[in-house]
Design an enzyme around this catalytic site. Sequence first.
Site, PDB file in Angstrom:
ATOM      1  N   HIS A  61       0.887  -1.191  -0.085  1.00  0.00           N
ATOM      2  CA  HIS A  61      -0.067  -0.101   0.065  1.00  0.00           C
ATOM      3  C   HIS A  61       0.866   1.278   0.004  1.00  0.00           C
ATOM      4  O   HIS A  61       1.960   1.366   0.911  1.00  0.00           O
ATOM      5  CB  HIS A  61      -1.119   0.002   1.034  1.00  0.00           C
ATOM      6  N   TYR A 104      -9.573   4.882   7.486  1.00  0.00           N
ATOM      7  CA  TYR A 104      -9.828   5.001   9.106  1.00  0.00           C
ATOM      8  C   TYR A 104     -10.993   6.234   9.328  1.00  0.00           C
ATOM      9  O   TYR A 104     -10.749   7.196   8.878  1.00  0.00           O
ATOM     10  CB  TYR A 104      -8.504   5.725   9.722  1.00  0.00           C
ATOM     11  N   PRO A 117      -4.204  -0.838  18.821  1.00  0.00           N
ATOM     12  CA  PRO A 117      -3.983  -0.864  17.539  1.00  0.00           C
ATOM     13  C   PRO A 117      -4.129  -0.017  16.478  1.00  0.00           C
ATOM     14  O   PRO A 117      -4.008  -0.418  15.279  1.00  0.00           O
ATOM     15  CB  PRO A 117      -4.885  -2.186  17.447  1.00  0.00           C
ATOM     16  N   LYS A 135       1.339  -0.857  15.328  1.00  0.00           N
ATOM     17  CA  LYS A 135       2.613  -0.803  15.823  1.00  0.00           C
ATOM     18  C   LYS A 135       2.943  -2.148  16.466  1.00  0.00           C
ATOM     19  O   LYS A 135       4.254  -2.504  16.822  1.00  0.00           O
ATOM     20  CB  LYS A 135       2.799   0.394  16.551  1.00  0.00           C
ATOM     21  N   TYR A 178       3.644   6.291  10.528  1.00  0.00           N
ATOM     22  CA  TYR A 178       2.692   5.031  10.082  1.00  0.00           C
ATOM     23  C   TYR A 178       3.629   3.922   9.180  1.00  0.00           C
ATOM     24  O   TYR A 178       3.328   2.753   9.664  1.00  0.00           O
ATOM     25  CB  TYR A 178       1.694   5.441   9.166  1.00  0.00           C
TER      26      TYR A 178
END
Length: 386
Positions: free
Chosen positions: A72, A195, A287, A291, A379
């Site tokens: 991604h 998200y 979550p 990580k 991220y």
Amino acid sequence: MRTQVAIVGGGPAGLLLSHLLHRQGIASVVLESRDRAYVEHRQRAGMLEQGTTEVLRDSGVGERLDREGLVHHGLELRFGGAGHRIALTGLTGRTVTIYAQTEIVKDLVARRLADGGEVLFEARAVEIDPSAPSVTYLRDGRTHTLECDYIAGCDGFHGVSRPAVPGLRTFSREYPFAWLGVLADVPPSTEELIYAHHERGFALHSLRSPEVSRLYLQVSPDEDLAAWPDERIWAELAARFATGDGWELRQGPITDRAITPMRSFVAEPMRHDRLFLAGDAAHIVPPTGAKGLNLAVSDVTLLARALIERYASGSETALDGYSASCLRRVWRAEHFSYWMTTLLHTDPHGDDFAHRLQRSHLEYVVSSTAASTTLAENYVGLPLAR
């Protein structure tokens, strides 16, 4: 029994550590309390930082990852009925890969067994001696002792390794919500993770493969799973993901569901005498920032390097610096995970002022290159310390 490194816990951290040590001729024994089938099928994380994929690939266990993993280059923040793409690769030059932890464990188990590695399933560690290093464990109804030079505690939050470290200082935070996570046999409705912030609660659309979707809903920590039949789950997901452009959520059979509490936790130091903690045995992250697995890989990669240096040269310098090196990365990941969690979840105790501040912050993140870069940089994951 005797070995050079006793590894308590046969999850991805323990198995990867054993594999990395084997490649340098260092013997280890992995003790795993569950059976092989359980370990290979328990649902866990699925988003890998680029550094994690590089460790797996460079160590020779990345063949299936490269073939089946979904690379991604961005993610979407969705709020106010609209989506906003964060261009991870465009902002950082790095990527993330979707590849389930269950598949990593299968790859590592197969490789360790093919290499003649000692992975003892249904071997429950009951006592650890960090000073005269040994692990006492139960297997086949009998008590055994594994003597060693060093012990790696990779047995998770509820294992025996962390309690074996005296004088630990712990830091924690509990969140007033949990995640209801489901696996569904339906092609994902998105090519990149979504998200979603919504007044009814957070939602996440992830994926496991081109045919399997992984989705999450923010719920109360005391939520009754039985109160969430398939129809209610799909209706709530559709409401929280809804946009004004006609986007539709695909629905299908739900094959797995569970409620996961949200917490942050760190134990310091991550070393006592000959015992070294790694992964969830030392730290937990909510979550939202994806990580947990990546921190575990970082920990054991650093530990493997330190042990390799010790056996090659006799120097314990890297072992002495292990805890401090790991904790610098851990606290960065803890902050990022906390930041993502508070940015995206609806606080059931928050007032209107807090909710408006949250919305303002979201709008800033998606409109500012600097703010988007901060999210993207954390991220995709920071490079491993050398």
